[in-house]
Write an enzyme that holds these catalytic residues in place. Sequence first.
Site, PDB file in Angstrom:
ATOM      1  N   LYS A 139       0.829  -1.224   0.168  1.00  0.00           N
ATOM      2  CA  LYS A 139       0.008  -0.017  -0.099  1.00  0.00           C
ATOM      3  C   LYS A 139       1.027   1.330   0.083  1.00  0.00           C
ATOM      4  O   LYS A 139       0.731   2.274  -0.595  1.00  0.00           O
ATOM      5  CB  LYS A 139      -1.047  -0.165   1.269  1.00  0.00           C
ATOM      6  CG  LYS A 139      -1.888   1.198   1.234  1.00  0.00           C
ATOM      7  CD  LYS A 139      -2.845   1.194   2.571  1.00  0.00           C
ATOM      8  CE  LYS A 139      -3.657   2.383   2.797  1.00  0.00           C
ATOM      9  NZ  LYS A 139      -4.624   2.600   3.725  1.00  0.00           N
ATOM     10  N   HIS A 278      -5.627 -30.223 -34.160  1.00  0.00           N
ATOM     11  CA  HIS A 278      -6.727 -29.394 -33.787  1.00  0.00           C
ATOM     12  C   HIS A 278      -7.493 -29.952 -32.658  1.00  0.00           C
ATOM     13  O   HIS A 278      -8.905 -29.757 -32.725  1.00  0.00           O
ATOM     14  CB  HIS A 278      -7.729 -28.912 -35.081  1.00  0.00           C
ATOM     15  CG  HIS A 278      -6.890 -28.315 -35.847  1.00  0.00           C
ATOM     16  ND1 HIS A 278      -6.060 -27.021 -35.984  1.00  0.00           N
ATOM     17  CD2 HIS A 278      -6.767 -28.577 -37.432  1.00  0.00           C
ATOM     18  CE1 HIS A 278      -5.655 -26.719 -36.995  1.00  0.00           C
ATOM     19  NE2 HIS A 278      -5.847 -27.631 -38.029  1.00  0.00           N
TER      20      HIS A 278
END
Length: 518
Positions: A139, A278
């Site tokens: 922070k 695929h």
Amino acid sequence: MADQPIARALISVSDKTGLIEFAKGLARHKVRILSTGGSAKALKEAGIAVTEVSDHTGFPEIMDGRVKTLHPTIHGGVLAKRDDNKHRMAMETHGIDPIDMVVVNLYPFVETVASGKGYDDCIENIDIGGPALIRAAAKNHANVTVVTDPAEYGSVLEAMDANGGATTGELRGFLAREAYARTAAYDSAISDWLAEQQGEEWPKRITVASRRKSVLRYGENPHQKAAIYYRAGDRRKGVARAEQIQGKELSFNNLNDADAAFELVSEFKEPTVVIVKHANPCGVASAEKLVEAWEPALTCDPVSAFGGIVAVNRPLDAKTAEKLTELFLEVVVAPEVSEEAQAVLKAKQNLRVLATGGMPDPADAGTIVRSISGGLLIQGRDNGVLADSDLKVVTKRAPSDEEMRDMLFAWRVAKHVKSNAIVYARGNATVGIGAGQMSRVDSARIAASKSADQQGTAGSVVASDAFFPFADGLMTAVGAGATAAIQPGGSMRDEEVIKAADDAGIAMVFTGMRHFRH
């Protein structure tokens, strides 16, 4: 944000990898070090000057170390804004010294759970002070450098060396972002574990904590961005955590197809070769030796196999590797790759070779996550495995032992073929695969037609991932030469389909389990 000199650092780490070297680097810049417990002991033994946190705060560590850094002198030193007069006055009034760097990594909660330790041990490995310090430092990253990973030590010291003992605002911002991601993943793992302990299958809130492995060149198409992440706590052997031994950079499609191939090959106990294109298998075969499975797998659909992905469920040997180099392939995946096989594969420098370090268990539980617009679909892994007791012969003719063997083989493959799925098999090898069609009849026709140019489907068995809703799909397979069929059953027209099988003289088995794959 301006550069921030580092005068005092707090070090409290569970993972002490690289700690001594890092602390020596800080000492080189005259940084005063505060530390706790095992970290302080390790630093002192290395001859590094350390002030114990308890000496700094004037308050001892209590409750078996549960309370040590949770003190205003520590958190005030971390959270104070250096350019705020009120904050500076509060620090002077209460005797609080600024802390410019927080070096913390967390108790090994995930590793403790993975090791199978009991409930109490897992609870004790939930870090409290560490996340509080990390969040406080992150922070206040305008003033404080937060370091949560030993991998970050080098970049921090490089920045200090380049800036006279200071860190840049850009680096502190990056480290703060990493810090919050780390505490979020940590809390997520604890929440998931507690839900599991309490028997909550689908908790009200869920997070998917993952760590980036690499950024990919692009996604399915060049205009899409992509990256690969591995999920925290998920130790399943597979493509995500595999070691790339050689070859070009992996693409999104490479990884997707390789995962499909490796998950399929894990279904088989016998030496097995899977070829995928695929995300659908285009050839699968099992044999007594891996090298003997290659040709029948390739024969199923050699046209589609060109440029495909190959996965095997045994350590890849040189003889099999030699066969693989005869065809253009994109990726080879194996649990291990022998040195001799590696030497063979080097002839194909662009071929991507992955070693996973082991095989996954197809019966393992787990979850699959898929994104949809505005949300996530989450489901359990399809870990359904047939037992002999699940099989129900529904025709007048029972299958032969050979037919039953081939049906179970085809069934395992069909589980990994996109729906609607039809698989013809003969002699522990696929001879035709129909995938992803809107009609099951079309899948049956396509599978047979693709095989016609090679070995044909005469004398094969057929597997369907879901029930035949009408007899037409089954009769298409019969017309292609199938002598036995395996399917889930459960259609309102089952009797019609069974009668068609009896009239055709074929055997049919119901599994009571379907394997849709979308």
